[in-house]
Motif scaffolding. Structure first.
Motif, mmCIF file in Angstrom:
data_model
loop_
_atom_site.group_PDB
_atom_site.id
_atom_site.type_symbol
_atom_site.label_atom_id
_atom_site.label_comp_id
_atom_site.label_asym_id
_atom_site.label_seq_id
_atom_site.Cartn_x
_atom_site.Cartn_y
_atom_site.Cartn_z
ATOM 1 N N ASP A 146 4.927 -10.955 -15.934
ATOM 2 C CA ASP A 146 5.888 -11.684 -16.758
ATOM 3 C C ASP A 146 5.364 -13.106 -16.919
ATOM 4 O O ASP A 146 4.179 -13.367 -16.647
ATOM 5 C CB ASP A 146 7.305 -11.623 -16.169
ATOM 6 C CG ASP A 146 7.415 -12.150 -14.747
ATOM 7 O OD1 ASP A 146 6.557 -12.957 -14.316
ATOM 8 O OD2 ASP A 146 8.369 -11.761 -14.050
ATOM 9 N N ASP A 147 6.231 -14.018 -17.341
ATOM 10 C CA ASP A 147 5.807 -15.402 -17.560
ATOM 11 C C ASP A 147 5.353 -16.093 -16.277
ATOM 12 O O ASP A 147 4.646 -17.097 -16.331
ATOM 13 C CB ASP A 147 6.940 -16.221 -18.185
ATOM 14 C CG ASP A 147 7.148 -15.873 -19.647
ATOM 15 O OD1 ASP A 147 6.168 -15.597 -20.340
ATOM 16 O OD2 ASP A 147 8.306 -15.881 -20.094
ATOM 17 N N ASP A 148 5.747 -15.568 -15.109
ATOM 18 C CA ASP A 148 5.392 -16.191 -13.839
ATOM 19 C C ASP A 148 4.088 -15.689 -13.257
ATOM 20 O O ASP A 148 3.573 -16.277 -12.307
ATOM 21 C CB ASP A 148 6.523 -15.994 -12.820
ATOM 22 C CG ASP A 148 7.748 -16.807 -13.169
ATOM 23 O OD1 ASP A 148 7.586 -17.978 -13.587
ATOM 24 O OD2 ASP A 148 8.869 -16.285 -13.039
ATOM 25 N N GLY A 149 3.547 -14.597 -13.763
ATOM 26 C CA GLY A 149 2.275 -14.122 -13.255
ATOM 27 C C GLY A 149 2.141 -12.612 -13.257
ATOM 28 O O GLY A 149 2.959 -11.902 -13.841
ATOM 29 N N VAL A 150 1.091 -12.159 -12.576
ATOM 30 C CA VAL A 150 0.777 -10.739 -12.492
ATOM 31 C C VAL A 150 0.671 -10.383 -11.024
ATOM 32 O O VAL A 150 0.024 -11.096 -10.249
ATOM 33 C CB VAL A 150 -0.562 -10.415 -13.184
ATOM 34 C CG1 VAL A 150 -0.881 -8.926 -13.092
ATOM 35 C CG2 VAL A 150 -0.572 -10.880 -14.629
ATOM 36 N N LEU A 151 1.303 -9.275 -10.632
ATOM 37 C CA LEU A 151 1.181 -8.818 -9.252
ATOM 38 C C LEU A 151 1.000 -7.324 -9.183
ATOM 39 O O LEU A 151 1.315 -6.590 -10.118
ATOM 40 C CB LEU A 151 2.335 -9.299 -8.373
ATOM 41 C CG LEU A 151 3.732 -8.749 -8.571
ATOM 42 C CD1 LEU A 151 3.899 -7.397 -7.920
ATOM 43 C CD2 LEU A 151 4.726 -9.704 -7.963
ATOM 44 N N VAL A 152 0.467 -6.897 -8.041
ATOM 45 C CA VAL A 152 0.143 -5.495 -7.790
ATOM 46 C C VAL A 152 0.854 -5.048 -6.523
ATOM 47 O O VAL A 152 0.892 -5.782 -5.531
ATOM 48 C CB VAL A 152 -1.379 -5.323 -7.577
ATOM 49 C CG1 VAL A 152 -1.733 -3.859 -7.385
ATOM 50 C CG2 VAL A 152 -2.171 -5.920 -8.718
ATOM 51 N N LEU A 153 1.398 -3.849 -6.563
ATOM 52 C CA LEU A 153 1.943 -3.192 -5.375
ATOM 53 C C LEU A 153 1.202 -1.871 -5.204
ATOM 54 O O LEU A 153 0.884 -1.205 -6.194
ATOM 55 C CB LEU A 153 3.447 -2.911 -5.526
ATOM 56 C CG LEU A 153 4.390 -4.110 -5.581
ATOM 57 C CD1 LEU A 153 5.818 -3.634 -5.862
ATOM 58 C CD2 LEU A 153 4.341 -4.892 -4.283
ATOM 59 N N ASN A 154 0.928 -1.505 -3.966
ATOM 60 C CA ASN A 154 0.317 -0.214 -3.702
ATOM 61 C C ASN A 154 1.174 0.893 -4.308
ATOM 62 O O ASN A 154 2.396 0.810 -4.296
ATOM 63 C CB ASN A 154 0.176 0.034 -2.200
ATOM 64 C CG ASN A 154 -0.865 -0.865 -1.567
ATOM 65 O OD1 ASN A 154 -1.698 -1.435 -2.258
ATOM 66 N ND2 ASN A 154 -0.803 -0.994 -0.271
ATOM 67 N N ALA A 155 0.510 1.928 -4.787
ATOM 68 C CA ALA A 155 1.211 3.052 -5.414
ATOM 69 C C ALA A 155 2.252 3.654 -4.481
ATOM 70 O O ALA A 155 3.280 4.141 -4.941
ATOM 71 C CB ALA A 155 0.197 4.110 -5.839
ATOM 72 N N SER A 156 2.013 3.602 -3.181
ATOM 73 C CA SER A 156 2.932 4.204 -2.215
ATOM 74 C C SER A 156 4.292 3.505 -2.163
ATOM 75 O O SER A 156 5.269 4.062 -1.667
ATOM 76 C CB SER A 156 2.316 4.196 -0.813
ATOM 77 O OG SER A 156 2.085 2.860 -0.386
ATOM 78 N N LEU A 157 4.380 2.296 -2.699
ATOM 79 C CA LEU A 157 5.643 1.546 -2.674
ATOM 80 C C LEU A 157 6.543 1.904 -3.848
ATOM 81 O O LEU A 157 7.693 1.455 -3.892
ATOM 82 C CB LEU A 157 5.379 0.036 -2.670
ATOM 83 C CG LEU A 157 4.670 -0.492 -1.430
ATOM 84 C CD1 LEU A 157 4.320 -1.960 -1.587
ATOM 85 C CD2 LEU A 157 5.532 -0.279 -0.187
ATOM 86 N N GLY A 158 6.050 2.680 -4.793
ATOM 87 C CA GLY A 158 6.825 2.954 -5.989
ATOM 88 C C GLY A 158 7.528 4.240 -6.037
ATOM 89 O O GLY A 158 7.562 5.179 -5.445
#
Length: 158
Positions: A146-158
């Motif tokens: 979003d406007d605040d940035g880009v982040l990644v979460l491990n697939a296992s968290l979704g």
């Protein structure tokens, strides 16, 4: 749309934040979806192939090595991505046709723009882990922007 700030608060160090090196070039600033990774250098053959496939809301993550010598895609591929249901694009490299990209209903984040097109040598690899902007992204990881940035979460968290 889930905010990156809320995800950082909720997940702490598990929320891997990319360095703020990307420019918003699409008509939207936000995306969320599973990553489809592409590693290519100055050759957009794999990107063109993927743009013709059903995106199903996934995010195309392109590691172009940060090269500013050519654009990895422009208006035609971007329009294909929108038409085929991709959720967004993150490019560690450059794109072109900025005026058209800004009018598309998709978040496209890249290092910048250049008018030079890429070559087609039928090179590049899909599905490999890619590392740029201080983080490694694995195919299938969850990406949020979003406007605040880009982040990644491990697939296992979704």
């Amino acid at each position: 749309m889930i905010k990156t700030t809320d995800l950082c608060d909720e997940h702490g160090a598990q929320a891997r934040v990319l360095a703020p090196v990307f420019t918003d070039l699409g008509g939207k600033a936000d995306f969320q979806g599973r990553a489809v990774t592409v590693k290519c250098f100055e050759d957009n053959s794999r990107i063109k192939e993927l743009s013709g496939q059903a995106g199903k809301g996934r995010v195309l993550v392109i590691d172009g090595g940060g090269s500013d010598r050519c654009a990895l895609f422009g208006d035609h591929i971007a329009q294909d991505l929108v038409r085929n249901g991709w959720g967004g694009v993150l490019v560690y490299g450059y794109v072109r046709d900025k005026a058209v990209l800004k009018g598309l209903p998709m978040a496209i984040k890249a290092l910048g723009v250049t008018p030079v097109k890429s070559v087609k040598r039928n090179e590049g690899q899909v599905g490999l882990p890619v590392t740029f902007a201080g983080q490694t992204i694995v195919d299938g990881d969850l990406l949020y922007a979003d406007d605040d940035g880009v982040l990644v979460l491990n697939a296992s968290l979704g």
